[in-house]
Write a protein that holds these residues in place. Structure first.
Motif, PDB file in Angstrom:
ATOM      1  N   SER A  86      10.339  36.656  43.337  1.00 45.14           N
ATOM      2  CA  SER A  86       9.708  37.935  43.018  1.00 45.14           C
ATOM      3  C   SER A  86      10.337  39.073  43.813  1.00 45.14           C
ATOM      4  CB  SER A  86       8.201  37.870  43.291  1.00 45.14           C
ATOM      5  OG  SER A  86       7.938  37.609  44.657  1.00 45.14           O
ATOM      6  N   GLU A  87      10.762  38.816  45.047  1.00 50.65           N
ATOM      7  CA  GLU A  87      11.411  39.861  45.846  1.00 50.65           C
ATOM      8  C   GLU A  87      12.768  40.231  45.275  1.00 50.65           C
ATOM      9  OE1 GLU A  87       9.428  39.023  50.254  1.00 50.65           O
ATOM     10  OE2 GLU A  87      11.156  37.850  49.580  1.00 50.65           O
ATOM     11  N   LEU A  88      13.487  39.255  44.720  1.00 52.65           N
ATOM     12  CA  LEU A  88      14.745  39.565  44.040  1.00 52.65           C
ATOM     13  C   LEU A  88      14.498  40.476  42.839  1.00 52.65           C
ATOM     14  CD1 LEU A  88      16.807  36.245  43.979  1.00 52.65           C
ATOM     15  CD2 LEU A  88      17.460  38.413  45.041  1.00 52.65           C
ATOM     16  N   LEU A  89      13.458  40.174  42.074  1.00 50.81           N
ATOM     17  CA  LEU A  89      13.129  41.006  40.920  1.00 50.81           C
ATOM     18  C   LEU A  89      12.773  42.421  41.345  1.00 50.81           C
ATOM     19  CD1 LEU A  89      11.035  38.561  38.713  1.00 50.81           C
ATOM     20  CD2 LEU A  89      13.234  39.579  38.143  1.00 50.81           C
TER      21      LEU A  89
ATOM     22  N   LEU B 115       3.178  52.104  35.540  1.00 47.22           N
ATOM     23  CA  LEU B 115       4.342  51.239  35.307  1.00 47.22           C
ATOM     24  C   LEU B 115       4.502  50.230  36.438  1.00 47.22           C
ATOM     25  CD1 LEU B 115       6.881  50.543  33.693  1.00 47.22           C
ATOM     26  CD2 LEU B 115       8.083  52.351  34.937  1.00 47.22           C
ATOM     27  N   THR B 116       4.306  50.672  37.681  1.00 45.88           N
ATOM     28  CA  THR B 116       4.440  49.767  38.825  1.00 45.88           C
ATOM     29  C   THR B 116       3.410  48.640  38.775  1.00 45.88           C
ATOM     30  OG1 THR B 116       5.259  51.603  40.182  1.00 45.88           O
ATOM     31  CG2 THR B 116       4.460  49.648  41.338  1.00 45.88           C
ATOM     32  N   ALA B 117       2.160  48.977  38.430  1.00 46.21           N
ATOM     33  CA  ALA B 117       1.117  47.952  38.347  1.00 46.21           C
ATOM     34  C   ALA B 117       1.429  46.936  37.253  1.00 46.21           C
ATOM     35  CB  ALA B 117      -0.235  48.617  38.084  1.00 46.21           C
ATOM     36  N   LEU B 118       1.931  47.418  36.109  1.00 49.85           N
ATOM     37  CA  LEU B 118       2.270  46.507  35.010  1.00 49.85           C
ATOM     38  C   LEU B 118       3.390  45.559  35.419  1.00 49.85           C
ATOM     39  CD1 LEU B 118       2.184  45.563  32.056  1.00 49.85           C
ATOM     40  CD2 LEU B 118       3.697  47.475  31.483  1.00 49.85           C
ATOM     41  N   VAL B 119       4.463  46.107  36.002  1.00 55.14           N
ATOM     42  CA  VAL B 119       5.586  45.268  36.412  1.00 55.14           C
ATOM     43  C   VAL B 119       5.164  44.301  37.521  1.00 55.14           C
ATOM     44  CG1 VAL B 119       7.878  45.309  37.472  1.00 55.14           C
ATOM     45  CG2 VAL B 119       7.304  46.956  35.692  1.00 55.14           C
ATOM     46  N   TYR B 120       4.298  44.754  38.435  1.00 56.23           N
ATOM     47  CA  TYR B 120       3.792  43.876  39.496  1.00 56.23           C
ATOM     48  C   TYR B 120       3.083  42.665  38.887  1.00 56.23           C
ATOM     49  CZ  TYR B 120       1.058  42.226  43.492  1.00 56.23           C
ATOM     50  OH  TYR B 120       0.500  41.450  44.472  1.00 56.23           O
ATOM     51  N   GLY B 121       2.247  42.908  37.891  1.00 56.67           N
ATOM     52  CA  GLY B 121       1.542  41.807  37.246  1.00 56.67           C
ATOM     53  C   GLY B 121       2.489  40.815  36.599  1.00 56.67           C
ATOM     54  N   ILE B 122       3.535  41.340  35.939  1.00 62.24           N
ATOM     55  CA  ILE B 122       4.496  40.452  35.274  1.00 62.24           C
ATOM     56  C   ILE B 122       5.277  39.635  36.289  1.00 62.24           C
ATOM     57  CG2 ILE B 122       6.584  40.429  33.848  1.00 62.24           C
ATOM     58  CD1 ILE B 122       5.528  42.922  32.431  1.00 62.24           C
ATOM     59  N   ILE B 123       5.728  40.288  37.369  1.00 57.55           N
ATOM     60  CA  ILE B 123       6.567  39.600  38.358  1.00 57.55           C
ATOM     61  C   ILE B 123       5.774  38.580  39.168  1.00 57.55           C
ATOM     62  CG2 ILE B 123       7.859  39.975  40.509  1.00 57.55           C
ATOM     63  CD1 ILE B 123       8.918  42.563  39.328  1.00 57.55           C
ATOM     64  N   GLU B 124       4.542  38.927  39.531  1.00 58.49           N
ATOM     65  CA  GLU B 124       3.755  38.052  40.401  1.00 58.49           C
ATOM     66  C   GLU B 124       3.002  36.970  39.629  1.00 58.49           C
ATOM     67  OE1 GLU B 124       3.817  38.112  43.664  1.00 58.49           O
ATOM     68  OE2 GLU B 124       5.199  39.817  43.698  1.00 58.49           O
TER      69      GLU B 124
ATOM     70  N   PHE C  31      21.649  41.639  31.180  1.00 55.47           N
ATOM     71  CA  PHE C  31      22.358  41.938  32.422  1.00 55.47           C
ATOM     72  C   PHE C  31      21.861  41.059  33.567  1.00 55.47           C
ATOM     73  CE2 PHE C  31      23.200  46.565  30.982  1.00 55.47           C
ATOM     74  CZ  PHE C  31      24.350  46.160  30.325  1.00 55.47           C
ATOM     75  N   TYR C  32      20.546  40.824  33.601  1.00 58.62           N
ATOM     76  CA  TYR C  32      19.969  40.056  34.702  1.00 58.62           C
ATOM     77  C   TYR C  32      20.414  38.600  34.667  1.00 58.62           C
ATOM     78  CZ  TYR C  32      16.582  38.507  38.173  1.00 58.62           C
ATOM     79  OH  TYR C  32      16.003  37.976  39.300  1.00 58.62           O
ATOM     80  N   VAL C  33      20.506  38.003  33.482  1.00 65.48           N
ATOM     81  CA  VAL C  33      20.868  36.582  33.408  1.00 65.48           C
ATOM     82  C   VAL C  33      22.374  36.372  33.330  1.00 65.48           C
ATOM     83  CG1 VAL C  33      18.694  36.027  32.272  1.00 65.48           C
ATOM     84  CG2 VAL C  33      20.730  36.407  30.876  1.00 65.48           C
ATOM     85  N   ASN C  34      23.119  37.378  32.871  1.00 57.34           N
ATOM     86  CA  ASN C  34      24.541  37.194  32.606  1.00 57.34           C
ATOM     87  C   ASN C  34      25.310  36.732  33.838  1.00 57.34           C
ATOM     88  OD1 ASN C  34      27.226  37.819  31.162  1.00 57.34           O
ATOM     89  ND2 ASN C  34      27.308  39.194  32.911  1.00 57.34           N
ATOM     90  N   SER C  35      25.188  37.489  34.942  1.00 56.56           N
ATOM     91  CA  SER C  35      25.983  37.143  36.123  1.00 56.56           C
ATOM     92  C   SER C  35      25.562  35.809  36.709  1.00 56.56           C
ATOM     93  CB  SER C  35      25.856  38.237  37.183  1.00 56.56           C
ATOM     94  OG  SER C  35      24.524  38.332  37.644  1.00 56.56           O
TER      95      SER C  35
END
Length: 490
Positions: free
Chosen positions: A50-53, A213-222, A287-291
């Motif tokens: 999650s910290e990487l994300l 937006l931050t709360a939504l992304v936090y929910g998805i990542i965590e 982009f995230y999965v490619n490398s």
């Protein structure tokens, strides 16, 4: 403006190049860190999944949330000053990231960089549009848009080369003197432009949008680590929904809102914004999965992985010309829908890649996505711009850019969350490679499914030809109307 007020000087070639260099650098940092994820995962920071994300998404979230208010700040207080402040923040955030001894410091530095980029992007476009003569405005806008595209390529190649020969910290240290040199060039070359005393940044609306937006992304990542039914995740999703609702109410009541929700009464505008967000949702998931795929599974060096993404730029550079012609002939619906569908199909094709897939086949899949992006980009831009009156063209520019960055943040969050549940970063290389292929396949299929569903709504929401389709430049960007020499943009 008073007829006796001094007119702003014209746009010199050197000023155009300096402004576009600022854009290229700011845009490059959206993608560059993706090439360094394997190196970061094994670094002394020892970040969790999650910290990487968050290290990737902190930049994009702040960037997206502050784009529109940053444009208003430039209009009100002067675009050159805001651009210089943005370069200063960009340098400060890069230095903070380079000095980070814990993941939290890296994430904070990336957020500060994102705030700087949010000031840089609209200020450069506003200066460019204000200074360019009507006859040169379309060409200048095309150059600015090209710089945005080249920024993605530079980020991938530059991030790969840094990861190949240097530490990940070198990427951030390199940005500090580069931002300082650009600030010196802006101070010496870029002229000041007239300010608009009536422009209002709307700090309340800005905080509500960024918080939602931050709360939504936090929910998805965590979600994977804490559990989708955990109190933390449910509170995050609930808070995001509440903040978004308050943002809408505030926009309806405020005298000068960040974004008036009533503009979304237009089905064409809704479809254009949704389509833009969906396209970048798919692109940045890739982009995230490619490398990671090329390094973990195919055994590419980080430098070679950065270069291997180049086929993705071919269609983006060549197809917009064709897309613009088809747009004039067939209208928005088939061109936008067809382009988005190609991106979805390309992601599904990439989901079949494994250790035995030849790179040539992988590159063909990238070309499919690239062609889809180049095809739909002009149509989606026109879908937004043509639904707004001429004096609100700046809002269309802000909406397009914000939709791109929001889509990018969500794409990284969603595909990264699926990967984290199946292939965490802090594992032996052999086990990580074995688990990565099925996790990548699942992640890309989820992203493709979401994108294809969004495509259906885009097709249903768009009509045939736009009511008043603006002329498109060679790269698919809307050309400026020569009758609006004094038009401002966000």
């Amino acid at each position: 403006m008073s007829p006796y007020a001094p007119k702003a000087p014209g746009l010199s070639r050197s000023a155009l190049y300096v402004l576009c260099a600022c854009v290229l650098v700011a845009q490059s940092m959206v993608a560059a860190i993706n090439l360094l994820i394997p190196q970061l995962a094994s670094s002394a920071l020892r970040p969790s999944s999650s910290e990487l994300l968050w290290a990737v998404d902190a930049y994009v979230i702040v960037f997206a949330g502050l784009l529109i208010p940053a444009g208003a700040l430039g209009d009100r207080f002067g675009r050159k000053g805001v651009l210089l402040a943005g370069l200063g923040l960009f340098a400060a955030g890069s230095a903070t990231s380079a000095l980070a001894t814990a993941p939290a410091a890296l994430i904070a530095g990336r957020g500060v960089c994102g705030a700087g980029a949010a000031l840089i992007m609209p200020a450069t476009m506003s200066i460019l549009v204000t200074l360019a003569t009507p006859g040169r405005r379309a060409q200048a806008l095309a150059t600015w848009t090209l710089a945005v595209g080249l920024g993605g390529l530079a980020g991938n190649v530059g991030g790969g080369l840094v990861g190949q020969f240097l530490s990940w910290r070198a990427l951030f240290w390199a940005m500090v003197p580069l931002a300082a040199l650009l600030a010196l060039a802006v101070a010496r070359i870029a002229p000041r432009t007239p300010a608009q005393t009536g422009a209002a940044p709307d700090p309340v609306g800005s905080l509500l949008l960024t918080g939602s937006l931050t709360a939504l992304v936090y929910g998805i990542i965590e979600g994977p680590s804490r559990g989708w039914g955990s109190v933390h995740v449910l509170i995050a999703f609930g808070l995001g929904a509440v903040l978004l609702a308050v943002f809408v109410v505030h926009g309806l009541r405020a005298a000068h809102p960040l974004l008036d929700p009533r503009v979304f009464a237009s089905p064409g505008l809704r479809a254009g914004v949704l389509g833009t967000a969906a396209g970048f949702f798919g692109l940045f998931a890739l982009f995230y999965v490619n490398s990671q795929y090329l390094q973990y599974v195919k055994g590419f060096s980080v430098g070679l992985a950065g270069v291997a993404i180049v086929p993705l730029t071919v269609g983006m550079a060549l197809v917009p010309r064709l897309g613009a012609r088809w747009l004039d002939r067939y209208g928005i619906r088939p061109v936008a829908g067809g382009g988005l569908a190609l991106i979805g199909v390309g992601l599904l094709l990439l989901s079949t890649a494994d250790a035995g897939t030849p790179y040539a086949v992988y590159a063909v899949h990238l070309l499919v996505i690239s062609a889809g992006t180049g095809l739909c980009a002009p149509a989606l831009t026109v879908a937004v711009v043509s639904e707004l009156p001429a004096h609100r063209s700046g809002l269309g520019s802000g909406l397009n850019t914000a939709a791109r960055e929001i889509g990018a943040a969500l794409g990284v969050a969603v595909v990264g969350t699926v990967l984290a549940s199946g292939a965490g970063p802090n594992r032996p290389a052999a086990a990580r490679a074995a688990d990565f292929v099925p996790a990548m396949a699942e992640g890309l299929r989820v992203v493709a499914a979401v994108l294809l569903v969004a495509t259906v709504f885009v097709v249903l929401g768009t009509s045939g030809r736009p009511r008043s389709a603006p002329t498109l430049s060679a790269d698919g960007a809307p050309a400026a109307d020569p009758r609006e020499g004094e038009r401002e943009t966000v």
